[in-house]
Design a protein around this motif. Structure first.
Motif, PDB file in Angstrom:
ATOM      1  N   LEU A 158       0.874  -1.165   0.000  1.00  0.00           N
ATOM      2  CA  LEU A 158       0.000   0.000   0.000  1.00  0.00           C
ATOM      3  C   LEU A 158       0.912   1.215   0.000  1.00  0.00           C
ATOM      4  CD1 LEU A 158      -2.930   1.164   0.548  1.00  0.00           C
ATOM      5  CD2 LEU A 158      -2.285   1.154   2.945  1.00  0.00           C
ATOM      6  N   LEU A 159       0.693   2.131  -0.949  1.00  0.00           N
ATOM      7  CA  LEU A 159       1.486   3.368  -0.995  1.00  0.00           C
ATOM      8  C   LEU A 159       0.612   4.514  -0.517  1.00  0.00           C
ATOM      9  CD1 LEU A 159       3.167   3.060  -4.529  1.00  0.00           C
ATOM     10  CD2 LEU A 159       4.197   2.556  -2.302  1.00  0.00           C
ATOM     11  N   GLU A 160       1.126   5.280   0.422  1.00  0.00           N
ATOM     12  CA  GLU A 160       0.417   6.489   0.883  1.00  0.00           C
ATOM     13  C   GLU A 160       1.252   7.672   0.408  1.00  0.00           C
ATOM     14  OE1 GLU A 160      -0.932   4.152   4.977  1.00  0.00           O
ATOM     15  OE2 GLU A 160       0.554   5.757   5.073  1.00  0.00           O
ATOM     16  N   ILE A 161       0.757   8.340  -0.629  1.00  0.00           N
ATOM     17  CA  ILE A 161       1.542   9.416  -1.254  1.00  0.00           C
ATOM     18  C   ILE A 161       0.972  10.766  -0.800  1.00  0.00           C
ATOM     19  CG2 ILE A 161       2.492  10.301  -3.410  1.00  0.00           C
ATOM     20  CD1 ILE A 161       1.757   7.709  -4.769  1.00  0.00           C
ATOM     21  N   GLU A 162       1.850  11.615  -0.323  1.00  0.00           N
ATOM     22  CA  GLU A 162       1.406  12.964   0.068  1.00  0.00           C
ATOM     23  C   GLU A 162       1.217  13.825  -1.178  1.00  0.00           C
ATOM     24  OE1 GLU A 162       4.056  15.135   2.712  1.00  0.00           O
ATOM     25  OE2 GLU A 162       4.516  13.221   3.674  1.00  0.00           O
ATOM     26  N   GLU A 163       0.499  14.918  -1.000  1.00  0.00           N
ATOM     27  CA  GLU A 163       0.351  15.891  -2.088  1.00  0.00           C
ATOM     28  C   GLU A 163       1.736  16.259  -2.632  1.00  0.00           C
ATOM     29  OE1 GLU A 163      -1.990  19.258  -0.827  1.00  0.00           O
ATOM     30  OE2 GLU A 163      -0.828  20.562  -2.149  1.00  0.00           O
ATOM     31  N   GLY A 164       1.919  16.167  -3.933  1.00  0.00           N
ATOM     32  CA  GLY A 164       3.205  16.534  -4.539  1.00  0.00           C
ATOM     33  C   GLY A 164       4.235  15.409  -4.514  1.00  0.00           C
ATOM     34  N   GLY A 165       3.850  14.258  -3.993  1.00  0.00           N
ATOM     35  CA  GLY A 165       4.794  13.145  -3.915  1.00  0.00           C
ATOM     36  C   GLY A 165       4.721  12.248  -5.144  1.00  0.00           C
ATOM     37  N   GLY A 166       5.569  11.230  -5.144  1.00  0.00           N
ATOM     38  CA  GLY A 166       5.574  10.272  -6.253  1.00  0.00           C
ATOM     39  C   GLY A 166       6.983   9.782  -6.523  1.00  0.00           C
ATOM     40  N   THR A 167       7.162   9.183  -7.686  1.00  0.00           N
ATOM     41  CA  THR A 167       8.488   8.644  -8.022  1.00  0.00           C
ATOM     42  C   THR A 167       9.477   9.801  -8.240  1.00  0.00           C
ATOM     43  OG1 THR A 167       7.693   8.514 -10.304  1.00  0.00           O
ATOM     44  CG2 THR A 167       7.684   6.480  -9.050  1.00  0.00           C
ATOM     45  N   ARG A 168      10.740   9.572  -7.884  1.00  0.00           N
ATOM     46  CA  ARG A 168      11.765  10.615  -8.036  1.00  0.00           C
ATOM     47  C   ARG A 168      12.260  10.693  -9.480  1.00  0.00           C
ATOM     48  NH1 ARG A 168      13.265  12.380  -3.001  1.00  0.00           N
ATOM     49  NH2 ARG A 168      12.840  10.914  -1.315  1.00  0.00           N
ATOM     50  N   GLY A 169      11.975   9.659 -10.254  1.00  0.00           N
ATOM     51  CA  GLY A 169      12.384   9.607 -11.661  1.00  0.00           C
ATOM     52  C   GLY A 169      11.780   8.347 -12.236  1.00  0.00           C
ATOM     53  N   PRO A 170      12.041   8.044 -13.508  1.00  0.00           N
ATOM     54  CA  PRO A 170      11.464   6.827 -14.099  1.00  0.00           C
ATOM     55  C   PRO A 170      11.979   5.577 -13.369  1.00  0.00           C
ATOM     56  CG  PRO A 170      12.448   8.240 -15.785  1.00  0.00           C
ATOM     57  CD  PRO A 170      12.856   8.815 -14.462  1.00  0.00           C
ATOM     58  N   ILE A 171      11.066   4.622 -13.136  1.00  0.00           N
ATOM     59  CA  ILE A 171      11.450   3.329 -12.550  1.00  0.00           C
ATOM     60  C   ILE A 171      11.418   2.299 -13.678  1.00  0.00           C
ATOM     61  CG2 ILE A 171      10.755   1.460 -10.987  1.00  0.00           C
ATOM     62  CD1 ILE A 171       9.797   3.506  -9.018  1.00  0.00           C
ATOM     63  N   SER A 172      12.520   1.584 -13.834  1.00  0.00           N
ATOM     64  CA  SER A 172      12.596   0.540 -14.848  1.00  0.00           C
ATOM     65  C   SER A 172      13.404  -0.599 -14.242  1.00  0.00           C
ATOM     66  CB  SER A 172      13.278   1.089 -16.105  1.00  0.00           C
ATOM     67  OG  SER A 172      13.265   0.108 -17.104  1.00  0.00           O
ATOM     68  N   ASP A 173      12.698  -1.532 -13.622  1.00  0.00           N
ATOM     69  CA  ASP A 173      13.380  -2.566 -12.837  1.00  0.00           C
ATOM     70  C   ASP A 173      13.245  -3.956 -13.465  1.00  0.00           C
ATOM     71  OD1 ASP A 173      10.710  -2.997 -12.428  1.00  0.00           O
ATOM     72  OD2 ASP A 173      10.723  -2.581 -10.279  1.00  0.00           O
TER      73      ASP A 173
END
Ligand code: UGY
Ligand code: MN
Length: 249
Positions: free
Chosen positions: A55-70
């Motif tokens: 479960l991800l709880e993202i604050e306003e303005g949050g998210g990935t720091r850059g593209p994720i490619s795993d």
């Protein structure tokens, strides 16, 4: 001071066959690739699962720091709020009950303009001799509930049902009050189950548990399972299942 009955009131349970993890007990993790985001890891190889669910709880303005490619395939389901998702060169706004499938190796980014809560599932894709699936975006309300074998039970297949390119199914099972399975299931597929709404009694490998909205259950392959919907309203859960692949000796 230890609150009275804290231990006997806890519903959390971990066995080799299943885990029941009520939301309030899952401790926060910080993920380096995500800003202003708390993760509550529900399933991981550490408990025997062959996938990761959190479960991800993202604050306003949050998210990935850059593209994720795993190199993994990913599935997102928005429980609350909305996020902007970029998958390769496609962009989509996922609002509440929106979802997305990101094929293995395709870079993605998530941004939340307002606070959001999502389920994030990831696993290693099992390639076969058909082209891998393309990215997919959807909304729960657009998926027709199909009647199940039992009257009053319905399934929404969020991913295409008949496309063997997919090695995972993510379904929403819903039940009217008083409805229960017509048999105790045992199967090779494992499950990650998140209770979206309602309540019931889950039978898991010989044990019975009261379950409710926001609970998580991991079921190992062959875990005997049975659900009985209680309460006055409809119950629904989001269910991951590994599908469409042969079995090796
Ligand atoms: O599809 C399923 O395996 C589903 N009926 N299992 C479950 O809800 N526990
Ligand atoms: Mn099942």
């Amino acid at each position: 001071m230890l609150p009275p009955s804290i231990l006997s009131r806890s519903r959390a349970k971990l066995t080799p066959y299943y885990a029941l993890l009520p939301a309030e007990g899952i401790v926060k993790s910080t993920l380096p690739a995500w800003a202003k985001t708390v993760a509550r890891v529900q399933a991981a190889p550490q408990i025997g699962a062959r996938f990761v669910q959190m479960l991800l709880e993202i604050e306003e303005g949050g998210g990935t720091r850059g593209p994720i490619s795993d190199g993994l395939e990913h599935f997102f389901y928005v429980l609350h709020g909305a996020v902007d998702l970029r998958v390769d060169d496609q962009r989509a706004q996922l609002s509440q009950e929106g979802y997305a499938y990101v094929p293995a190796g395709v870079p993605f980014e998530v941004q939340a303009a307002t606070a959001a809560r999502l389920i994030w599932l990831k696993r290693r894709y099992e390639q076969i001799d058909v082209p891998a699936p393309a990215p997919l975006f959807g909304q729960r309300a657009d998926v027709t509930p199909r009647p199940g074998d039992v009257e009053g039970a319905f399934t929404q297949h969020l991913l295409p049902l008949d496309d063997v390119a997919f090695d995972m199914a993510v379904n929403i099972l819903s039940f009217r009050p008083g409805i229960y399975f017509d048999f105790v299931e045992t199967h090779i597929m494992e499950h990650g189950l998140y209770m979206l709404e309602g309540q019931g009694i889950y039978y898991l490998a010989g044990d019975q548990h009261e379950v409710q909205s926001t609970d998580f259950i991991w079921m190992a392959p062959y875990c005997p399972q049975f659900f009985f919907c209680t309460g006055w309203g409809e119950t629904a859960y989001l269910l991951y299942k590994d599908v469409n692949r042969d079995v090796q000796p």
